[in-house]
Design a protein around this motif. Structure first.
Motif, PDB file in Angstrom:
ATOM      1  N   GLN A 160       6.547 -13.194  23.713  1.00  0.00           N
ATOM      2  CA  GLN A 160       5.923 -12.755  24.965  1.00  0.00           C
ATOM      3  C   GLN A 160       5.292 -11.377  24.785  1.00  0.00           C
ATOM      4  O   GLN A 160       5.646 -10.651  23.853  1.00  0.00           O
ATOM      5  N   PRO A 161       4.366 -11.026  25.684  1.00  0.00           N
ATOM      6  CA  PRO A 161       3.860  -9.648  25.671  1.00  0.00           C
ATOM      7  C   PRO A 161       4.993  -8.675  25.995  1.00  0.00           C
ATOM      8  O   PRO A 161       5.861  -8.984  26.825  1.00  0.00           O
ATOM      9  N   ILE A 162       4.991  -7.549  25.336  1.00  0.00           N
ATOM     10  CA  ILE A 162       6.008  -6.519  25.600  1.00  0.00           C
ATOM     11  C   ILE A 162       5.307  -5.252  26.061  1.00  0.00           C
ATOM     12  O   ILE A 162       4.525  -4.648  25.311  1.00  0.00           O
ATOM     13  N   GLU A 163       5.585  -4.853  27.287  1.00  0.00           N
ATOM     14  CA  GLU A 163       5.008  -3.626  27.831  1.00  0.00           C
ATOM     15  C   GLU A 163       6.075  -2.611  28.196  1.00  0.00           C
ATOM     16  O   GLU A 163       5.836  -1.411  28.157  1.00  0.00           O
ATOM     17  N   THR A 164       7.265  -3.095  28.569  1.00  0.00           N
ATOM     18  CA  THR A 164       8.342  -2.212  29.016  1.00  0.00           C
ATOM     19  C   THR A 164       9.569  -2.381  28.126  1.00  0.00           C
ATOM     20  O   THR A 164       9.679  -3.345  27.357  1.00  0.00           O
ATOM     21  N   LEU A 165      10.503  -1.463  28.266  1.00  0.00           N
ATOM     22  CA  LEU A 165      11.755  -1.574  27.526  1.00  0.00           C
ATOM     23  C   LEU A 165      12.561  -2.787  27.986  1.00  0.00           C
ATOM     24  O   LEU A 165      13.331  -3.356  27.205  1.00  0.00           O
ATOM     25  N   GLU A 166      12.385  -3.182  29.237  1.00  0.00           N
ATOM     26  CA  GLU A 166      13.046  -4.396  29.720  1.00  0.00           C
ATOM     27  C   GLU A 166      12.499  -5.623  28.981  1.00  0.00           C
ATOM     28  O   GLU A 166      13.249  -6.539  28.623  1.00  0.00           O
ATOM     29  N   ASP A 167      11.210  -5.642  28.745  1.00  0.00           N
ATOM     30  CA  ASP A 167      10.609  -6.747  27.985  1.00  0.00           C
ATOM     31  C   ASP A 167      11.189  -6.803  26.574  1.00  0.00           C
ATOM     32  O   ASP A 167      11.432  -7.886  26.026  1.00  0.00           O
ATOM     33  N   LEU A 168      11.402  -5.632  25.983  1.00  0.00           N
ATOM     34  CA  LEU A 168      11.898  -5.554  24.610  1.00  0.00           C
ATOM     35  C   LEU A 168      13.271  -6.200  24.470  1.00  0.00           C
ATOM     36  O   LEU A 168      13.597  -6.770  23.419  1.00  0.00           O
ATOM     37  N   GLN A 169      14.066  -6.132  25.527  1.00  0.00           N
ATOM     38  CA  GLN A 169      15.424  -6.678  25.478  1.00  0.00           C
ATOM     39  C   GLN A 169      15.438  -8.199  25.363  1.00  0.00           C
ATOM     40  O   GLN A 169      16.478  -8.783  25.050  1.00  0.00           O
ATOM     41  N   GLN A 170      14.294  -8.835  25.563  1.00  0.00           N
ATOM     42  CA  GLN A 170      14.232 -10.293  25.515  1.00  0.00           C
ATOM     43  C   GLN A 170      13.951 -10.835  24.114  1.00  0.00           C
ATOM     44  O   GLN A 170      13.941 -12.045  23.908  1.00  0.00           O
TER      45      GLN A 170
END
Length: 336
Positions: A158-168
């Motif tokens: 997935q696209p990663i823009e935030t640190l929350e996205d990174l956790q996935q």
């Protein structure tokens, strides 16, 4: 008559030696390991180094490149060079850090923020100090510096823009404590893994992503197993050419100087290679289907968490807080 015979024998021996030295001359060919594939910054640097080494020594010395980790993982090559069983290796600075911790200052997140800063530090007093440290710590000598650009984050999910996205996503990282701690500070899921294992792990879904510069992403064909790119700028990738110190010390002063001079030419060429190719390679990756985005809010949260949590934890290993402050002063930035 006896005197004439001795003269004839002497002349014959001299002629034989001369013929043997001219017809039997063979250059000393050193083995040069490289972790990345052909077409990479490491490869471009290595080709220029070999070319210049031959020119500097009238082809008395040359080098053979073994790319794509043919001679072992990057960290393995540090050990082998230190033992004198390998002549040279071009590798990421983070893979030197476990053996000579002070070079870790170049992998502290957000310290180096441009190619010009990388050149200033590696080619100035800081770089000279780290050369001596690697000799003393690991038995290897840095004789040149390749520059590869900022390590961008790629992944297949997935696209990663935030640190929350990174956790996935699960991200492969080198076996480097500073880089592991950086991802932990971001709340990510770092999985330490040798570089030579990375492509297969991405291909098989063992990990979702990794970070490396655009030039490396292209050379390693990561576009075939990765879809999304996030333009983080936490580490500017520096890849030194190390030489076995025992091999270096076995050379004459003239050959030592020829090696250092070749390293300087290759270093300059590496900066030119990056400047000339990075933007083109980025566009090619887009054309191949990769989707590129920037972190939200200018990477502000990434920077804050990394510098406040990771820098203090590693002051001692890099040589002290004062050393970092000296570098920040050289770069015209505020001390910590």
């Amino acid at each position: 008559m006896k005197y004439k015979n001795n003269n004839a024998i002497a002349l014959s021996l001299t002629a034989a030696l001369l013929v043997g030295s001219s017809s039997g001359f063979a250059a000393t060919t050193w083995k040069i390991a490289g972790g990345d594939s052909e077409g990479s910054s490491q490869h471009a640097f290595g080709l220029k180094f070999v070319e210049q080494l031959e020119a500097n020594t009238d082809s008395e010395f040359s080098g053979q490149l073994f790319m794509s980790s043919q001679l072992g993982s990057e960290q393995d090559t540090v050990v082998e060079a230190g033992l004198g069983t390998l002549d040279f290796s071009i590798l990421a600075i983070n893979n030197v850090t476990p053996f000579s911790p002070t070079v870790g200052v170049f992998t502290l997140p957000y310290v180096i923020q441009s190619l010009e800063e990388a050149e200033l530090l590696t080619q100035g007093e800081v770089g000279a100090e780290l050369v001596e440290n690697t000799v003393n710590d690991a038995g290897v000598r840095i004789v040149g510096w390749a520059y590869t650009g900022f390590r961008v984050l790629t992944n297949s999910k997935q696209p990663i823009e935030t640190l929350e996205d990174l956790q996935q996503v699960i991200v492969r990282v080198p076996k480097n404590e500073i880089m592991i701690d950086t991802y932990k500070a971001w709340g990510g899921n770092p999985t330490p893994m040798a570089w030579s294992e990375t492509f297969t792990a991405l291909q098989q879904g063992v990990v979702d992503g990794q970070d490396n510069p655009y030039v490396t992403v292209d050379a390693m064909k990561f576009d075939t197993v990765q879809k999304y790119v996030t333009n983080i700028r936490y580490i500017f990738s520096i890849e030194p050419l190390i030489m076995s110190e025992s091999v270096y010390q076995a050379q004459t002063p003239e050959i030592q100087q020829a090696i250092i001079a070749a390293g300087k030419v290759a270093t300059k060429h590496s900066a030119e290679f990056l400047t000339a190719n990075e933007a083109r390679i980025k566009q090619q990756l887009i054309e191949k289907g990769m989707v590129i985005n920037d972190p939200a809010n200018g990477e502000k949260e990434w920077i804050e968490k990394a510098t406040t949590a990771v820098w203090p934890k590693h002051y001692d290993s890099i040589g002290g807080k004062d050393k970092l402050n000296r570098i920040l002063r050289l770069l015209g930035r505020d001390e910590v």
